[in-house]
Design a protein around this motif. Structure first.
Motif, short mmCIF file in Angstrom:
data_model
loop_
_atom_site.label_atom_id
_atom_site.label_comp_id
_atom_site.label_asym_id
_atom_site.label_seq_id
_atom_site.Cartn_x
_atom_site.Cartn_y
_atom_site.Cartn_z
N GLY A 38 2.15 16.23 0.64
CA GLY A 38 1.25 16.94 1.56
C GLY A 38 1.28 16.36 2.96
O GLY A 38 2.34 16.05 3.49
N PRO A 39 0.11 16.20 3.56
CA PRO A 39 0.03 15.70 4.94
C PRO A 39 0.02 14.18 5.01
O PRO A 39 -0.93 13.57 5.46
N GLY A 40 1.07 13.54 4.51
CA GLY A 40 1.17 12.09 4.58
C GLY A 40 0.31 11.35 3.59
O GLY A 40 -0.12 10.24 3.87
N ILE A 41 0.05 11.92 2.43
CA ILE A 41 -0.78 11.27 1.42
C ILE A 41 0.11 10.37 0.56
O ILE A 41 1.05 10.84 -0.08
N LEU A 42 -0.20 9.09 0.54
CA LEU A 42 0.55 8.14 -0.27
C LEU A 42 0.25 8.39 -1.75
O LEU A 42 -0.90 8.28 -2.17
N ALA A 43 1.28 8.75 -2.52
CA ALA A 43 1.11 8.90 -3.96
C ALA A 43 1.14 7.52 -4.61
O ALA A 43 0.32 7.19 -5.46
N HIS A 44 2.11 6.71 -4.18
CA HIS A 44 2.21 5.32 -4.64
C HIS A 44 3.27 4.61 -3.80
O HIS A 44 4.10 5.25 -3.15
N ARG A 45 3.23 3.30 -3.81
CA ARG A 45 4.24 2.51 -3.11
C ARG A 45 5.55 2.59 -3.89
O ARG A 45 5.55 2.63 -5.11
N GLY A 46 6.65 2.61 -3.16
CA GLY A 46 7.96 2.74 -3.79
C GLY A 46 8.40 4.20 -3.77
O GLY A 46 7.60 5.11 -3.52
N VAL A 47 9.67 4.40 -4.02
CA VAL A 47 10.23 5.76 -3.96
C VAL A 47 9.74 6.62 -5.12
O VAL A 47 9.34 6.11 -6.16
N CYS A 48 9.80 7.92 -4.90
CA CYS A 48 9.41 8.89 -5.92
C CYS A 48 10.46 8.92 -7.03
O CYS A 48 11.66 8.74 -6.78
N LYS A 53 6.88 -1.20 5.19
CA LYS A 53 7.66 -2.00 4.25
C LYS A 53 8.58 -1.07 3.46
O LYS A 53 8.14 -0.10 2.86
N VAL A 54 9.84 -1.38 3.49
CA VAL A 54 10.85 -0.67 2.71
C VAL A 54 11.57 -1.72 1.88
O VAL A 54 12.29 -2.57 2.42
N GLY A 55 11.32 -1.69 0.60
CA GLY A 55 11.86 -2.74 -0.26
C GLY A 55 11.19 -4.05 0.09
O GLY A 55 9.98 -4.16 0.11
N ARG A 56 12.00 -5.04 0.46
CA ARG A 56 11.45 -6.37 0.79
C ARG A 56 11.35 -6.61 2.28
O ARG A 56 10.92 -7.68 2.70
N LYS A 57 11.77 -5.66 3.09
CA LYS A 57 11.70 -5.89 4.53
C LYS A 57 10.89 -4.80 5.22
O LYS A 57 10.67 -3.72 4.68
N LYS A 58 10.44 -5.13 6.41
CA LYS A 58 9.70 -4.17 7.22
C LYS A 58 10.65 -3.56 8.25
O LYS A 58 11.43 -4.28 8.87
N VAL A 59 10.55 -2.25 8.40
CA VAL A 59 11.39 -1.55 9.37
C VAL A 59 10.51 -0.67 10.25
O VAL A 59 9.44 -0.23 9.83
N VAL A 60 10.97 -0.45 11.46
CA VAL A 60 10.24 0.41 12.39
C VAL A 60 10.32 1.85 11.90
O VAL A 60 11.40 2.34 11.58
N ALA A 61 9.18 2.49 11.83
CA ALA A 61 9.11 3.92 11.50
C ALA A 61 9.06 4.66 12.84
O ALA A 61 8.03 4.59 13.54
N PRO A 62 10.15 5.31 13.24
CA PRO A 62 10.20 5.93 14.57
C PRO A 62 9.02 6.84 14.89
O PRO A 62 8.52 6.84 16.01
N GLY A 63 8.52 7.57 13.91
CA GLY A 63 7.39 8.47 14.15
C GLY A 63 6.10 7.74 14.52
O GLY A 63 5.21 8.32 15.14
#
Length: 171
Positions: free
Chosen positions: A44-54, A137-147
């Motif tokens: 939906g509008p940016g609703i976190l279902a859970h951490r980690g990929v679907c 956080k993506v995996g074990r590192k933090k990355v810039v989210a351009p948006g």
């Protein structure tokens, strides 16, 4: 005697809610927020279902327009409550709107340092703190989210150039 919760009667303006709704695009299924096999499972509008990929099953799951709209409104109300409960300095409407948007995205816990700056009357510190929160956080590192770069610039703008211990901009 000033109220311990000076923003308790405020609500996010309709204009700010519409602007935020346009940035929180409605996706009527589950997706990974940082792209294919990256980030966190979201819907939906940016609703976190859970951490980690679907999971593959989640990626095939559809959500209704009604569910998206109801959840967006619920999350806005939750962010408004977080701001009202945790910020003890008076905010103007633009500041309240920006802080609700920030809280919607970062969560009440993720916004706590910004609330602390504001409660000390350090509006510039709050703006700077908000501006730096562009990594996820993506995996074990933090990355810039351009948006998040332009979003944080917009959210922090009402707090820039504000006199210490005042919600009124310097002239």
């Amino acid at each position: 005697m000033p109220s311990a919760k000076p923003n308790e009667h405020m609500r996010m303006s309709l204009e700010a809610k519409a602007r935020m709704r346009s940035t929180e695009r409605a996706v009527f299924n589950y997706y990974n927020d940082m792209g294919t096999n990256k980030g966190h499972c979201t819907w939906g509008p940016g609703i976190l279902a859970h951490r980690g990929v679907c999971s593959e099953e989640e990626l095939g799951k559809k959500v209704s327009v009604t569910s998206v709209e109801i959840e967006f409104e619920r999350r806005v109300a939750e962010a408004e409550r977080g701001v009202k409960h945790n910020v003890f300095v008076e905010l103007n409407q633009a500041q309240f709107d920006a802080l609700v948007s920030f809280t919607y995205n970062a969560g009440v816990h993720g916004s706590s340092d910004t609330y602390a700056f504001l409660n000390r009357g350090d509006f510039a510190g709050a703006a700077l703190n908000m501006s730096t929160m562009t990594k996820v956080k993506v995996g074990r590192k933090k990355v810039v989210a351009p948006g998040l770069i332009s979003r944080r610039a917009e959210e922090s703008a009402p707090f820039r150039g504000v006199a210490a211990n005042s919600s009124i901009p310097n002239k």
